[in-house]
Design a protein around this motif. Sequence first.
Motif, short mmCIF file in Angstrom:
data_model
loop_
_atom_site.label_atom_id
_atom_site.label_comp_id
_atom_site.label_asym_id
_atom_site.label_seq_id
_atom_site.Cartn_x
_atom_site.Cartn_y
_atom_site.Cartn_z
N ALA A 21 45.09 12.78 2.45
CA ALA A 21 45.35 11.92 3.60
C ALA A 21 46.36 12.59 4.52
CB ALA A 21 45.89 10.57 3.13
N ASP A 22 46.03 12.68 5.78
CA ASP A 22 46.92 13.32 6.74
C ASP A 22 47.89 12.26 7.27
OD1 ASP A 22 48.24 14.84 8.54
OD2 ASP A 22 46.49 15.36 9.75
N CYS A 23 49.14 12.38 6.86
CA CYS A 23 50.13 11.37 7.23
C CYS A 23 50.93 11.82 8.44
CB CYS A 23 51.03 11.07 6.05
SG CYS A 23 50.12 10.40 4.64
N SER A 24 50.25 12.47 9.37
CA SER A 24 50.92 12.89 10.60
C SER A 24 49.88 13.09 11.70
CB SER A 24 51.67 14.21 10.38
OG SER A 24 50.76 15.24 10.12
N THR A 25 50.36 13.05 12.92
CA THR A 25 49.47 13.33 14.04
C THR A 25 50.31 13.89 15.19
OG1 THR A 25 47.62 12.48 15.35
CG2 THR A 25 49.60 11.11 15.27
N THR A 26 49.64 14.60 16.08
CA THR A 26 50.30 15.13 17.27
C THR A 26 49.62 14.54 18.50
OG1 THR A 26 50.91 17.20 16.20
CG2 THR A 26 50.82 17.22 18.58
N SER A 38 44.23 7.71 22.75
CA SER A 38 44.37 6.29 23.06
C SER A 38 44.38 5.45 21.79
CB SER A 38 43.23 5.83 23.97
OG SER A 38 42.00 6.06 23.34
N ALA A 39 44.21 6.11 20.65
CA ALA A 39 44.25 5.39 19.37
C ALA A 39 44.73 6.32 18.27
CB ALA A 39 42.87 4.84 19.02
N ILE A 40 45.51 5.77 17.37
CA ILE A 40 46.02 6.50 16.21
C ILE A 40 45.72 5.67 14.98
CG2 ILE A 40 48.12 7.27 15.01
CD1 ILE A 40 49.29 7.97 17.76
N THR A 41 45.17 6.32 13.96
CA THR A 41 44.90 5.64 12.70
C THR A 41 45.84 6.16 11.62
OG1 THR A 41 42.58 5.33 13.26
CG2 THR A 41 43.16 5.17 10.94
N VAL A 42 46.54 5.25 10.97
CA VAL A 42 47.44 5.59 9.88
C VAL A 42 46.71 5.28 8.57
CG1 VAL A 42 49.63 5.05 8.74
CG2 VAL A 42 49.49 5.09 11.25
N PRO A 43 46.43 6.29 7.74
CA PRO A 43 45.79 6.00 6.45
C PRO A 43 46.69 5.10 5.61
CG PRO A 43 45.69 8.35 6.95
CD PRO A 43 46.65 7.72 7.95
N LYS A 44 46.09 4.09 4.98
CA LYS A 44 46.94 3.14 4.24
C LYS A 44 47.57 3.77 3.01
CE LYS A 44 42.91 0.89 2.17
NZ LYS A 44 42.13 -0.35 2.20
N ASP A 118 58.56 4.64 8.10
CA ASP A 118 58.07 4.05 6.87
C ASP A 118 56.91 3.11 7.21
OD1 ASP A 118 57.79 2.55 4.48
OD2 ASP A 118 59.88 2.93 3.99
N THR A 119 55.77 3.32 6.58
CA THR A 119 54.60 2.51 6.94
C THR A 119 54.74 1.05 6.49
OG1 THR A 119 53.47 3.25 4.94
CG2 THR A 119 53.04 4.48 6.96
N ARG A 120 55.74 0.78 5.64
CA ARG A 120 55.96 -0.63 5.28
C ARG A 120 56.43 -1.44 6.49
NH1 ARG A 120 59.75 0.27 0.12
NH2 ARG A 120 60.52 1.79 1.62
N ALA A 121 56.88 -0.74 7.52
CA ALA A 121 57.29 -1.44 8.75
C ALA A 121 56.08 -1.94 9.55
CB ALA A 121 58.12 -0.49 9.61
N ASN A 145 46.40 1.66 14.34
CA ASN A 145 45.81 0.84 13.28
C ASN A 145 46.05 1.45 11.92
OD1 ASN A 145 44.29 -1.02 15.11
ND2 ASN A 145 43.30 0.90 15.68
N VAL A 146 46.12 0.60 10.92
CA VAL A 146 46.22 1.05 9.54
C VAL A 146 44.86 0.85 8.89
CG1 VAL A 146 47.41 0.75 7.35
CG2 VAL A 146 48.64 0.37 9.48
N GLU A 147 44.32 1.91 8.32
CA GLU A 147 43.00 1.79 7.66
C GLU A 147 42.99 2.50 6.32
OE1 GLU A 147 39.82 3.12 10.17
OE2 GLU A 147 40.19 1.55 11.62
#
Length: 147
Positions: A21-26, A38-44, A118-121, A145-147
Amino acid sequence: MKRQLIALALLGLASTPLWAADCSTTIEANDMMQFSKSAITVPKTCSQFTVTLKHTGKLPRAAMGHDWVLTTRADEKAVLADAAKAGLANGYLKPGDKRVIAHTKLIGGGESDSVTFDTRALKNGPFVFFCSFPGHETMMHGTLNVE
Ligand code: CO
């Protein structure tokens, strides 16, 4: 042993292995007042997530400053109103604004900055990201979004 083999088999079946899972983006921003996404997905599966903002333009921070600010959709308008009042000296964000989940610095052309949160936020969405420089949000806006 058998249990381990089953676990490995299940992981192998997953289209996106947990360890990959890629926990970063540019995301890039430019002198045309545009974000590259225009959209960013955060892997859960990510406990933390890092966003790197790169300003690919040439204009200075005072004229074409960009930041990456994450809030809930519900808080966006109020955060922007306070950002404008905070002014350039505060990077167009109210200092210590608790409604801001994460944000980079306000940067100028050729600069970059990263933020890890922290993704718990990420609760009570939906979530939006935007540039808090006055007037930029109309063009520099997206969803997270978180998916
Ligand atoms: Co901007």
